[in-house]
Design an enzyme around this catalytic site. Structure first.
Site, PDB file in Angstrom:
ATOM      1  CB  CYS A   1      -0.995  -0.012   1.077  1.00  0.00           C
ATOM      2  SG  CYS A   1      -0.079  -0.277   2.790  1.00  0.00           S
TER       3      CYS A   1
ATOM      4  CG  HIS B   1      -5.804  -0.742   1.378  1.00  0.00           C
ATOM      5  ND1 HIS B   1      -5.676   0.683   2.012  1.00  0.00           N
ATOM      6  CD2 HIS B   1      -4.598  -1.319   2.241  1.00  0.00           C
ATOM      7  CE1 HIS B   1      -4.788   0.932   2.665  1.00  0.00           C
ATOM      8  NE2 HIS B   1      -3.945  -0.204   2.893  1.00  0.00           N
TER       9      HIS B   1
ATOM     10  CG  ASP C   1      -8.857   1.907  -0.149  1.00  0.00           C
ATOM     11  OD1 ASP C   1      -7.884   1.455   0.534  1.00  0.00           O
ATOM     12  OD2 ASP C   1      -9.893   1.296  -0.021  1.00  0.00           O
TER      13      ASP C   1
END
Length: 444
Positions: A130, A327, A325
């Site tokens: 990430c 993820h 994001d």
């Protein structure tokens, strides 16, 4: 957790199948079996998502009912019903404009199915990549601003902009792509970056510096995949032993000269400022300054999130930080340089997520892009003013040379430039692009 729920479903199915067969229940059982299969699939696919939801509170999506201004990478969006202020020429009106801008930012997420990284067996960066993806997003925005301008919005129809496709191509997950996860890990070996391990913002910034330098040795100035100098702003002992980061005009000039190999006195510049703003949480004294950096026309946002879960923060409203994001797990995709008809939807998101500024990890890195010398002067002016107004808790300071006993204050930036070519020799002009004439983009 996935195995537990799957076992529970299996047990329930076993009990159901042990009952005497009843013709009237066939349709119900058929629907039930389909439902359990769907839930099992959702559990297995969504387990990673829910893990990060627990960490980051991802259920908080969308824009609240607040009518406060939203700042997204240097652009202000007026959410109230009042007329835009004439004092804010960068202001845009309406939530729809903000949403279109947000969805035009490049998103990098976990990918699976790419070629193995180096000598490892990793063909996916799930659970550990990430920070790498967050850094890719920040650098991708710098390239977008450099090549297509801050006003660029993702078109909804093909063919796509060739420059846009070229940018995405640089981040493909293969060794052939300049800024792939493969090449980042190779460049970061000196900072202990390895496949399967999480890394921090400081090591990530230095890795980008190393990678860009290596690409500069392979390409001439005009053909460099990232045509800008990279300046890591650090404090005493090169940031290794603490100390407030210092933007040094003399150092910036040297970075430009070295990057251009003496061909230019100034080049576009990517500034990365790694910071540690507390122990477990961000010291509240720094939050107003963090929020203010998003008003800089040079803003590229923040690599940050919560411990072990990095995100790319692109905007703020009140005490909230909006972020992209990384993820979500997506299959690898190959964007070749002639793919102007390609489906690039996986590189963008319409889901607006937010986190409290007081909840982010104190270890983070701020990015800024300066197009030219005037833009850099404007950045220094704003940064000096921000430091002066920080009540003794500046994020970073500005100085002309390392020999100065103290940082340059806001009141000093208009003085003699001491040999550095016309630094701060005039009040900064507004470098924000006028987007009012670009009315041909469609809302997503």
């Amino acid at each position: 957790m996935v195995n537990f729920l799957s076992s529970a479903f299996s047990a329930f199915e076993a009990r159901s199948s042990s009952e005497p067969p009843v013709v009237e229940k066939k349709a119900i059982r058929s629907r039930f079996n389909g439902w359990t299969a769907a839930v099992r699939k959702a559990v297995s696919v969504g387990s990673m998502r829910r893990f990060h939801e627990r960490i980051l509170g991802y259920a908080r999506t969308g824009v609240s009912s607040s009518t406060s201004d939203i700042w997204l990478l240097g652009v202000c969006y007026k959410i109230s019903q009042d007329e835009p202020s004439v004092d804010l020429p960068a202001a845009n009106s309406g939530l729809a404009d903000f949403e279109q801008d947000f969805s035009s930012r490049i998103l990098m997420t976990y990918r699976k199915g790419f070629g193995a990284i180096g000598d490892s067996k990793y063909t996916s960066d799930v659970n550990w990549g990430c920070m790498l993806r967050s850094s890719q997003m920040l650098v991708a925005q710098a390239l977008l601003f450099h090549r297509l301008g801050r006003c660029w919005r993702r078109p909804v129809q093909s063919p796509l902009d060739q420059e846009y496709i070229d940018i995405l191509n640089h981040f493909d997950d293969s060794e052939e792509s300049a800024f792939s996860i493969h090449n980042l890990l190779q460049a970061g070996k000196a900072y202990d970056l390895t496949a399967g391990s999480w890394m921090g913002p400081y090591a990530m910034c230095r890795t980008w510096e190393t990678l860009v330098r290596s690409k500069r040795e392979e390409n001439d100035f005009e053909n460099h995949p990232l045509p800008m100098a990279v300046y890591i702003v650090s404090g005493d002992e090169d940031g290794e032993r603490g100390g407030a980061p210092v933007v040094c005009v003399e150092d910036a000039f040297r970075h430009c000269l070295e990057f251009s190999r003496g061909q230019a006195n100034w080049t576009p510049m990517l500034l990365l400022v790694p910071l540690v703003l507390g122990l477990d949480t961000v010291n509240p004294r720094y939050i107003p300054s963090l929020r203010e950096t998003f008003t800089f026309p040079q803003s590229l946002g923040i690599m940050g999130g919560r411990p072990g879960a990095s995100t790319y923060i692109v905007g703020v409203q009140d005490e909230k930080a909006f972020y992209l994001d990384p993820h979500e797990v997506q299959p690898v995709i190959d964007i070749s340089r002639n793919s102007v008809e390609a489906d690039t939807s996986s590189y963008h998101s319409n889901v607006i997520r937010h986190i409290g500024l007081d909840s982010i990890d104190p270890s983070l890195a701020i990015g800024f892009y300066c197009r030219d010398k005037n833009d850099f002067d404007d950045f220094c002016f704003r940064a000096s003013k921000l430091a002066d107004e920080s009540n003794g808790a500046p994020l970073f300071t500005v100085t002309r040379t390392k020999n100065l006993p103290k940082p340059v204050g806001h009141a000093d930036v208009l003085g003699d430039s001491s040999g550095i070519s016309d630094s701060f020799d005039a009040l900064p002009s507004n470098n924000t692009e006028d987007c009012s004439h670009e009315d041909d983009w469609q809302l997503l």
